[in-house]
Design an enzyme around this catalytic site. Structure first.
Site, short mmCIF file in Angstrom:
data_model
loop_
_atom_site.label_atom_id
_atom_site.label_comp_id
_atom_site.label_asym_id
_atom_site.label_seq_id
_atom_site.Cartn_x
_atom_site.Cartn_y
_atom_site.Cartn_z
N ARG A 1 -2.48 -4.60 3.82
CA ARG A 1 -2.87 -5.57 4.84
C ARG A 1 -3.66 -4.92 5.96
O ARG A 1 -4.63 -5.46 6.46
CB ARG A 1 -1.62 -6.24 5.42
CG ARG A 1 -0.99 -7.21 4.47
CD ARG A 1 0.42 -7.52 4.85
NE ARG A 1 1.27 -6.35 4.60
CZ ARG A 1 2.59 -6.40 4.49
NH1 ARG A 1 3.22 -7.53 4.67
NH2 ARG A 1 3.27 -5.31 4.22
N SER B 1 6.96 -10.98 4.54
CA SER B 1 8.23 -11.70 4.31
C SER B 1 9.12 -11.56 5.54
O SER B 1 9.77 -12.51 5.97
CB SER B 1 8.94 -11.17 3.08
OG SER B 1 8.14 -11.33 1.93
N1 LIG Z 1 0.35 -10.82 3.24
C1 LIG Z 1 0.20 -9.89 2.29
N2 LIG Z 1 -1.02 -9.59 1.86
C2 LIG Z 1 -1.19 -8.63 0.95
N3 LIG Z 1 -0.23 -7.91 0.39
C3 LIG Z 1 1.02 -8.18 0.78
C4 LIG Z 1 1.30 -9.18 1.75
N4 LIG Z 1 2.64 -9.21 1.94
C5 LIG Z 1 3.16 -8.27 1.13
N5 LIG Z 1 2.19 -7.64 0.44
C6 LIG Z 1 2.32 -6.59 -0.53
O1 LIG Z 1 3.14 -7.02 -1.59
C7 LIG Z 1 3.92 -5.95 -2.07
C8 LIG Z 1 5.40 -6.30 -1.99
O2 LIG Z 1 5.75 -6.50 -0.65
P1 LIG Z 1 7.23 -6.73 -0.20
O3 LIG Z 1 7.77 -7.94 -0.89
O4 LIG Z 1 7.26 -6.70 1.29
O5 LIG Z 1 8.00 -5.53 -0.79
P2 LIG Z 1 8.11 -4.02 -0.26
O6 LIG Z 1 9.55 -3.94 0.13
O7 LIG Z 1 7.74 -3.21 -1.44
O8 LIG Z 1 7.15 -3.90 0.89
C9 LIG Z 1 3.55 -4.74 -1.20
O9 LIG Z 1 2.51 -4.04 -1.84
C10 LIG Z 1 3.02 -5.37 0.06
O10 LIG Z 1 2.11 -4.53 0.71
MG LIG Z 2 7.02 -4.94 2.76
#
Ligand SMILES: Nc1ncnc2c1ncn2[C@@H]1O[C@H](COP(=O)(O)OP(=O)(O)O)[C@@H](O)[C@H]1O
Ligand SMILES: [Mg+2]
Length: 164
Positions: A94, A132
């Site tokens: 991001r 999230s």
């Molecule tokens: N708004 C977003 N835009 C792009 N990528 C995202 C976004 N939100 C989360 N991600 C990506 O999705 C993946 C999973 O995120 P997440 O569910 O937060 O798990 P983690 O605990 O691995 O961060 C990660 O690569 C994160 O960077």
């Molecule tokens: Mg994350």
């Protein structure tokens, strides 16, 4: 056949995740959306709920573009990726702030398993501030998360927290 793993907590899945999945579908024949089982974290949704929510919302992504599977995994990501014969791990970036941690992880994973490439993808700018964690925080404080998560996820968040 090119297979990628898109790992994460997905607690809950957001429109940012979906944006990355759609983009990933242009590069891979199959993407396994893999929910990390992390006993250390205190999640809003159980693994089963998260799996159901993801399955619901990815149906809107054209299934003819690529095959999408939803699974969960525990332990070492690269080990799971090898077991599933994946070619790559997809991660969303991001902002610069994501980059430092992600680079570290990607290089460690490469050291552990050189056969597996990490692919970073950028979401649409409108999702560049969506996480999230922040979605949950705003929601629990009574703010609107409309447009940040799919309507079915918003609905589940309301039910989960005893709201109408
Ligand atoms: N708004 C977003 N835009 C792009 N990528 C995202 C976004 N939100 C989360 N991600 C990506 O999705 C993946 C999973 O995120 P997440 O569910 O937060 O798990 P983690 O605990 O691995 O961060 C990660 O690569 C994160 O960077
Ligand atoms: Mg994350």
């Amino acid at each position: 056949m090119r297979r990628a793993i898109f790992p994460g907590s997905f607690d809950p899945v957001t429109n940012g995740h979906l944006d990355i999945i759609e983009r990933g579908c242009k590069l891979f024949d199959e993407i396994i959306i893999a929910i990390l089982v992390n006993p250390e974290k205190k999640p809003m949704f159980t693994i089963d709920e998260r799996r159901e929510m993801i399955a619901e919302v990815v149906m809107s992504i054209k299934q003819n573009q690529c095959r999408l599977l939803v699974e969960d995994f525990r332990g070492l990501l690269v080990q799971y990726a090898v077991e599933r014969s994946a070619d790559a791990i997809v991660r969303g970036i991001r902002a610069i702030s994501d980059y430092e941690y992600e680079l570290q992880m990607a290089l460690m994973n490469r050291r552990l398993e050189p056969r597996i490439e990490t692919v970073f993808m950028m979401p649409a700018e409108v999702y560049s501030y969506v996480s999230s964690r922040l979605v949950k925080e705003v929601f629990l404080l009574g703010g609107s998360v409309e447009g940040l998560v799919p309507p079915s996820v918003e609905e589940r968040m309301r039910k989960k927290n005893g709201l109408k």
